[in-house]
Design an enzyme around this catalytic site. Sequence first.
Site, mmCIF file in Angstrom:
data_model
loop_
_atom_site.group_PDB
_atom_site.id
_atom_site.type_symbol
_atom_site.label_atom_id
_atom_site.label_comp_id
_atom_site.label_asym_id
_atom_site.label_seq_id
_atom_site.Cartn_x
_atom_site.Cartn_y
_atom_site.Cartn_z
ATOM 1 N N TYR A 47 0.832 -1.210 0.000
ATOM 2 C CA TYR A 47 0.000 0.000 0.000
ATOM 3 C C TYR A 47 0.872 1.268 0.000
ATOM 4 O O TYR A 47 0.356 2.369 -0.182
ATOM 5 C CB TYR A 47 -0.936 0.064 1.222
ATOM 6 C CG TYR A 47 -1.925 -1.054 1.361
ATOM 7 C CD1 TYR A 47 -2.135 -1.973 0.346
ATOM 8 C CD2 TYR A 47 -2.668 -1.211 2.529
ATOM 9 C CE1 TYR A 47 -3.048 -3.007 0.484
ATOM 10 C CE2 TYR A 47 -3.580 -2.230 2.676
ATOM 11 C CZ TYR A 47 -3.763 -3.137 1.661
ATOM 12 O OH TYR A 47 -4.669 -4.159 1.825
ATOM 13 N N HIS A 105 0.250 -11.788 1.980
ATOM 14 C CA HIS A 105 -0.811 -10.995 1.350
ATOM 15 C C HIS A 105 -1.668 -11.800 0.366
ATOM 16 O O HIS A 105 -2.883 -11.646 0.311
ATOM 17 C CB HIS A 105 -0.179 -9.784 0.652
ATOM 18 C CG HIS A 105 -1.106 -8.635 0.472
ATOM 19 N ND1 HIS A 105 -0.708 -7.333 0.569
ATOM 20 C CD2 HIS A 105 -2.428 -8.587 0.198
ATOM 21 C CE1 HIS A 105 -1.745 -6.530 0.364
ATOM 22 N NE2 HIS A 105 -2.803 -7.286 0.128
HETATM 23 N N1 LIG Z 1 -5.806 -8.574 1.874
HETATM 24 C C1 LIG Z 1 -6.156 -8.077 0.710
HETATM 25 O O1 LIG Z 1 -5.823 -8.587 -0.370
HETATM 26 C C2 LIG Z 1 -7.012 -6.834 0.693
HETATM 27 C C3 LIG Z 1 -7.695 -6.478 -0.491
HETATM 28 C C4 LIG Z 1 -8.496 -5.338 -0.460
HETATM 29 C C5 LIG Z 1 -8.602 -4.589 0.706
HETATM 30 N N2 LIG Z 1 -7.918 -4.951 1.837
HETATM 31 C C6 LIG Z 1 -8.005 -4.165 3.099
HETATM 32 O O2 LIG Z 1 -9.364 -3.972 3.431
HETATM 33 C C7 LIG Z 1 -9.647 -2.581 3.508
HETATM 34 C C8 LIG Z 1 -11.080 -2.314 3.101
HETATM 35 O O3 LIG Z 1 -11.360 -2.797 1.806
HETATM 36 P P1 LIG Z 1 -11.583 -1.830 0.556
HETATM 37 O O4 LIG Z 1 -10.816 -0.599 0.770
HETATM 38 O O5 LIG Z 1 -11.334 -2.645 -0.653
HETATM 39 O O6 LIG Z 1 -13.163 -1.578 0.529
HETATM 40 P P2 LIG Z 1 -14.297 -1.090 1.557
HETATM 41 O O7 LIG Z 1 -13.753 -0.734 2.874
HETATM 42 O O8 LIG Z 1 -15.404 -2.076 1.456
HETATM 43 O O9 LIG Z 1 -14.835 0.195 0.801
HETATM 44 C C9 LIG Z 1 -14.136 1.408 0.729
HETATM 45 C C10 LIG Z 1 -15.021 2.364 -0.085
HETATM 46 O O10 LIG Z 1 -16.295 2.477 0.537
HETATM 47 C C11 LIG Z 1 -16.589 3.814 0.851
HETATM 48 N N3 LIG Z 1 -17.166 3.832 2.201
HETATM 49 C C12 LIG Z 1 -16.546 3.582 3.379
HETATM 50 N N4 LIG Z 1 -17.402 3.705 4.410
HETATM 51 C C13 LIG Z 1 -18.592 4.030 3.865
HETATM 52 C C14 LIG Z 1 -19.864 4.302 4.412
HETATM 53 N N5 LIG Z 1 -20.071 4.269 5.720
HETATM 54 N N6 LIG Z 1 -20.870 4.609 3.557
HETATM 55 C C15 LIG Z 1 -20.665 4.654 2.224
HETATM 56 N N7 LIG Z 1 -19.475 4.415 1.641
HETATM 57 C C16 LIG Z 1 -18.444 4.119 2.464
HETATM 58 C C17 LIG Z 1 -15.282 4.574 0.781
HETATM 59 O O11 LIG Z 1 -15.492 5.852 0.221
HETATM 60 P P3 LIG Z 1 -15.022 7.196 1.024
HETATM 61 O O12 LIG Z 1 -13.530 7.144 1.099
HETATM 62 O O13 LIG Z 1 -15.560 8.276 0.130
HETATM 63 O O14 LIG Z 1 -15.690 7.141 2.363
HETATM 64 C C18 LIG Z 1 -14.444 3.735 -0.197
HETATM 65 O O15 LIG Z 1 -14.651 4.168 -1.529
HETATM 66 C C19 LIG Z 1 -8.594 -1.953 2.591
HETATM 67 O O16 LIG Z 1 -8.469 -0.574 2.779
HETATM 68 C C20 LIG Z 1 -7.391 -2.765 2.965
HETATM 69 O O17 LIG Z 1 -6.859 -2.314 4.211
HETATM 70 C C21 LIG Z 1 -7.153 -6.084 1.847
#
Ligand SMILES: NC(=O)c1ccc[n+]([C@@H]2O[C@H](COP(=O)([O-])OP(=O)(O)OC[C@H]3O[C@@H](n4cnc5c(N)ncnc54)[C@H](OP(=O)(O)O)[C@@H]3O)[C@@H](O)[C@H]2O)c1
Length: 272
Positions: A47, A105
Site C-alpha cells: 500500500y 498478502h
Molecule cells: N488482503 C487483501 O488482499 C485486501 C484487499 C483489499 C482490501 N484490503 C483491506 O481492506 C480494507 C477495506 O477494503 P476496501 O478498501 O477494498 O473496501 P471497503 O472498505 O469495502 O470500501 C471502501 C469504499 O467504501 C466507501 N465507504 C466507506 N465507508 C462508507 C460508508 N459508511 N458509507 C458509504 N461508503 C463508504 C469509501 O469511500 P469514502 O472514502 O468516500 O468514504 C471507499 O470508496 C482496505 O483498505 C485494505 O486495508 C485487503
Amino acid sequence: MLFVEANGAKIPAIGLGTWELRGRTCARLVEQALKLGYRHIDTAQVYENEREVGEGLRASRVKRDDVFVTTKVWTNHFAPHDLERSTKESLTKLRLTEVDLLLLHWPNPHVPLAETLGALANARKHGLCRHIGVSNFTVGLLDEAVAACPEPLVCDQVEYHPYLDQTKVREACARHGMALVAYSPVAKGRIKGDATLARIGRVHGKTAAQVCLRWLVQQNVSAIPRTSRIERLSENIDIFDFALAEEEMTEIFRMASPKGRLTDFGFAPKWD
Ligand SMILES: NC(=O)c1ccc[n+]([C@@H]2O[C@H](COP(=O)([O-])OP(=O)(O)OC[C@H]3O[C@@H](n4cnc5c(N)ncnc54)[C@H](OP(=O)(O)O)[C@@H]3O)[C@@H](O)[C@H]2O)c1
C-alpha cells in the site's frame, strides 16, 4: 469494542483499512480514527503507506499496546531471507519494533508454501510480530497452510460482504480456531444504495453501512472498512449499540450472489 479471539490473538472487531490512503490524508485519518476509538489498523507493504500509518499512530498518542497493527508481506518477498528482510523494512517505516499481525498478502504458487510459512513463523519467534496469518487463501490452501505451519495462524483475511457467500472460508477458519477478517466489508461503497440494508437500518436508526458491518461483526468476523472521510470514521465504528435479529441476519445472508466477488487482480487464486 468487541474482539474476535483466535489462537491467542484478540483482534478488535472493527479496524481501519488503509488501502489507497496516502500521504498526509493517511496519517490524519489514522490519527483521527484512533482518537475516535478505533484500536485496529490494517496496512500492507504494497500500500506504500506504512510510514504514514506510523505517523498517525504516534500523533494519536494512543498507547502502542492498545492498538492492533496488521501489515502484510507482498508475494515477491516470500523466499525465507526476503520475508525477514522485508518485514524489518516494514517495521522501520512504521517505526515499530513489532506488528501485532503479519500476513502473507496473497498465495504465491512459485515459492513452496512450507518454506514461506517457516519464515513467517521465524518472524514471530524473532519478535518481529505477535501473531501470523494469511490472506486470500482458499479453503484448500488454508488447510495446507495450517498443516505446514510450525506456529498457529490466527486469521485468513478475505473479501467478505453481503454480496459474497464466504460460508466455506468462515467454517474453515472456525475449524482451525482462526478468525476471518473481512476486507472490502462495505463492498467498496456499493452497500450505500442498498434498499434491503437501508430498510433494516431504518428499524434500528442506522445506515446501510452500519447494518452491513454489524452483520459481519455478529458472525464473529473482524471487519476493516476504509474511508477517506472523517465523518464516515465515526459512522463505521458506531455499530456496538444495536443488534440484528436472526431474521434480519438471514435476510442479509440471502443477498449473496455467485457474481458477488469484487476483487480480481488477474492473479487471484482459483476459489472453487
Ligand atoms: N488482503 C487483501 O488482499 C485486501 C484487499 C483489499 C482490501 N484490503 C483491506 O481492506 C480494507 C477495506 O477494503 P476496501 O478498501 O477494498 O473496501 P471497503 O472498505 O469495502 O470500501 C471502501 C469504499 O467504501 C466507501 N465507504 C466507506 N465507508 C462508507 C460508508 N459508511 N458509507 C458509504 N461508503 C463508504 C469509501 O469511500 P469514502 O472514502 O468516500 O468514504 C471507499 O470508496 C482496505 O483498505 C485494505 O486495508 C485487503
